[in-house]
Write a protein that holds these residues in place. Structure first.
Motif, PDB file in Angstrom:
ATOM      1  N   GLU A 255       0.828  -1.208   0.000  1.00  0.00           N
ATOM      2  CA  GLU A 255       0.000   0.000   0.000  1.00  0.00           C
ATOM      3  C   GLU A 255       0.858   1.251   0.000  1.00  0.00           C
ATOM      4  N   ASN A 256       1.947   1.244   0.754  1.00  0.00           N
ATOM      5  CA  ASN A 256       2.848   2.403   0.748  1.00  0.00           C
ATOM      6  C   ASN A 256       3.491   2.596  -0.623  1.00  0.00           C
ATOM      7  N   LEU A 257       3.861   1.486  -1.246  1.00  0.00           N
ATOM      8  CA  LEU A 257       4.490   1.571  -2.562  1.00  0.00           C
ATOM      9  C   LEU A 257       3.513   2.115  -3.604  1.00  0.00           C
ATOM     10  N   ILE A 258       2.282   1.575  -3.592  1.00  0.00           N
ATOM     11  CA  ILE A 258       1.292   2.022  -4.568  1.00  0.00           C
ATOM     12  C   ILE A 258       0.910   3.484  -4.332  1.00  0.00           C
ATOM     13  N   SER A 259       0.715   3.850  -3.061  1.00  0.00           N
ATOM     14  CA  SER A 259       0.299   5.217  -2.758  1.00  0.00           C
ATOM     15  C   SER A 259       1.395   6.228  -3.068  1.00  0.00           C
ATOM     16  N   GLY A 260       2.650   5.826  -2.842  1.00  0.00           N
ATOM     17  CA  GLY A 260       3.740   6.783  -3.051  1.00  0.00           C
ATOM     18  C   GLY A 260       4.360   6.738  -4.428  1.00  0.00           C
ATOM     19  N   SER A 262       3.179   7.434  -7.445  1.00  0.00           N
ATOM     20  CA  SER A 262       2.925   8.589  -8.314  1.00  0.00           C
ATOM     21  C   SER A 262       3.751   9.800  -7.879  1.00  0.00           C
ATOM     22  N   MET A 263       3.896   9.998  -6.561  1.00  0.00           N
ATOM     23  CA  MET A 263       4.676  11.144  -6.087  1.00  0.00           C
ATOM     24  C   MET A 263       6.165  10.972  -6.376  1.00  0.00           C
ATOM     25  N   VAL A 264       6.689   9.771  -6.070  1.00  0.00           N
ATOM     26  CA  VAL A 264       8.129   9.542  -6.244  1.00  0.00           C
ATOM     27  C   VAL A 264       8.519   9.622  -7.711  1.00  0.00           C
ATOM     28  N   THR A 265       7.753   8.968  -8.573  1.00  0.00           N
ATOM     29  CA  THR A 265       8.107   8.958  -9.995  1.00  0.00           C
ATOM     30  C   THR A 265       7.926  10.330 -10.637  1.00  0.00           C
ATOM     31  N   GLU A 272       5.024  11.306 -16.184  1.00  0.00           N
ATOM     32  CA  GLU A 272       3.622  11.736 -16.230  1.00  0.00           C
ATOM     33  C   GLU A 272       2.743  10.647 -15.622  1.00  0.00           C
ATOM     34  N   LEU A 273       1.508  11.026 -15.262  1.00  0.00           N
ATOM     35  CA  LEU A 273       0.608  10.067 -14.620  1.00  0.00           C
ATOM     36  C   LEU A 273       0.308   8.884 -15.538  1.00  0.00           C
ATOM     37  N   LYS A 274       0.272   9.118 -16.854  1.00  0.00           N
ATOM     38  CA  LYS A 274       0.029   8.030 -17.782  1.00  0.00           C
ATOM     39  C   LYS A 274       1.165   7.001 -17.729  1.00  0.00           C
TER      40      LYS A 274
END
Length: 277
Positions: A255-260, A262-265, A272-274
């Motif tokens: 969950e931490n990996l998935i949630s973070g 978008s911010m880290v990348t 980009e989000l895509k």
């Protein structure tokens, strides 16, 4: 909660998931990280995954339970794979809507997944209200019946009369053989073909066993919530504690990996989000 009913917890789960996704998506226009975290909390709290496992265990006979669990695992994996694909599709939309009572709705790559899931969970909630009926817990009935048969067998074995053995005539002296003849006559053993019936007939009524009859064991049952918690904690082995800790650690990390992600990348690699999806 699901010990008594499935309908009520499923409805509560749907309400929590709808509220959590709307709150998470609304955090964008409000610029509030607290709203986003609260939305994620409600979404995680309302997730019915453990309830689905319980539903499968209670309503599926043992012969089909493995296939049902495999189908559930396949559907879960499919949803985890399709989710990012939908996130990529939603990143192509970017518009605003003015809604009464709600205000401005921003639909973009950040808020789109939350609004889409709130719509899907609304459909789920409506179908549950209209179509869901309490199932027959055939799997639970099968398990209870199996445990009851085991208890019945154990009680029958414990209630069997003690078989007293007597020395054979070849091991007796003439005087003992004569006394044994009178003893057997007094015991009703003159008819050797009816020994078992005579012995059972001589047993007290409360000690007689009728195989196949229903025997109810009177034992106090405390169905309180805290009693169940203590019962589970008392019967948990160190291996179960270790498995639960590992499962929690895995879920927490994922969950931490998935949630973070978008911010880290985005901040570190300028994705980009895509690309993240």
């Amino acid at each position: 909660w699901s010990n008594k009913s499935y309908r009520s917890p499923l409805l509560a789960s749907g309400v929590l998931l709808i509220a959590g996704n709307i709150l998470y998506s609304s955090a964008y226009c409000q610029g509030s990280i607290v709203m986003a975290l609260c939305g994620r909390f409600l979404t995680g709290l309302g997730g019915p995954r453990s309830m689905n496992r319980r539903y499968i265990a209670d309503t599926t006979p043992l012969a089909y339970r493995t296939a049902a669990n495999a189908a559930f695992g396949t559907a879960t994996a499919l949803g985890a794979a399709v989710g990012p694909a939908f996130a990529v599709l939603l990143s192509n939309f970017d518009f605003e809507l003015n809604l009464p009572l709600y205000g401005t709705l921003y639909f973009n790559a950040m808020t789109g997944p939350g609004y889409l899931m709130s719509v899907l969970w609304s459909i789920y909630l409506t179908l549950t209200i209209c179509l869901f009926r309490e199932p027959v817990r055939s799997g639970l009935i099968e398990q209870v019946e199996k445990e009851r048969q085991i208890e019945l067998t154990n009680s029958n074995l414990q209630s069997l009369p003690t078989i007293q053995t007597y020395p054979s005539e070849y091991e007796m002296s003439p005087l003992e053989r004569r006394d044994s003849t009178f003893t057997n006559y007094e015991r009703g053993d003159s008819n050797q073909s009816n020994n078992v019936l005579d012995d059972c007939g001589a047993c007290p009524v409360e000690n007689r066993i009728e195989f196949g009859s229903d025997i109810e064991h009177s034992k106090p049952k405390n169905e309180s919530f805290w009693y169940q918690i203590r019962f589970v904690a008392r019967h948990m082995t160190p291996a179960v504690h270790l498995c639960m800790f590992l499962i929690f650690s895995k879920q927490f990390t994922v969950e931490n990996l998935i949630s973070g992600a978008s911010m880290v990348t985005k901040n570190r690699y300028d994705w980009e989000l895509k690309q993240v999806g």
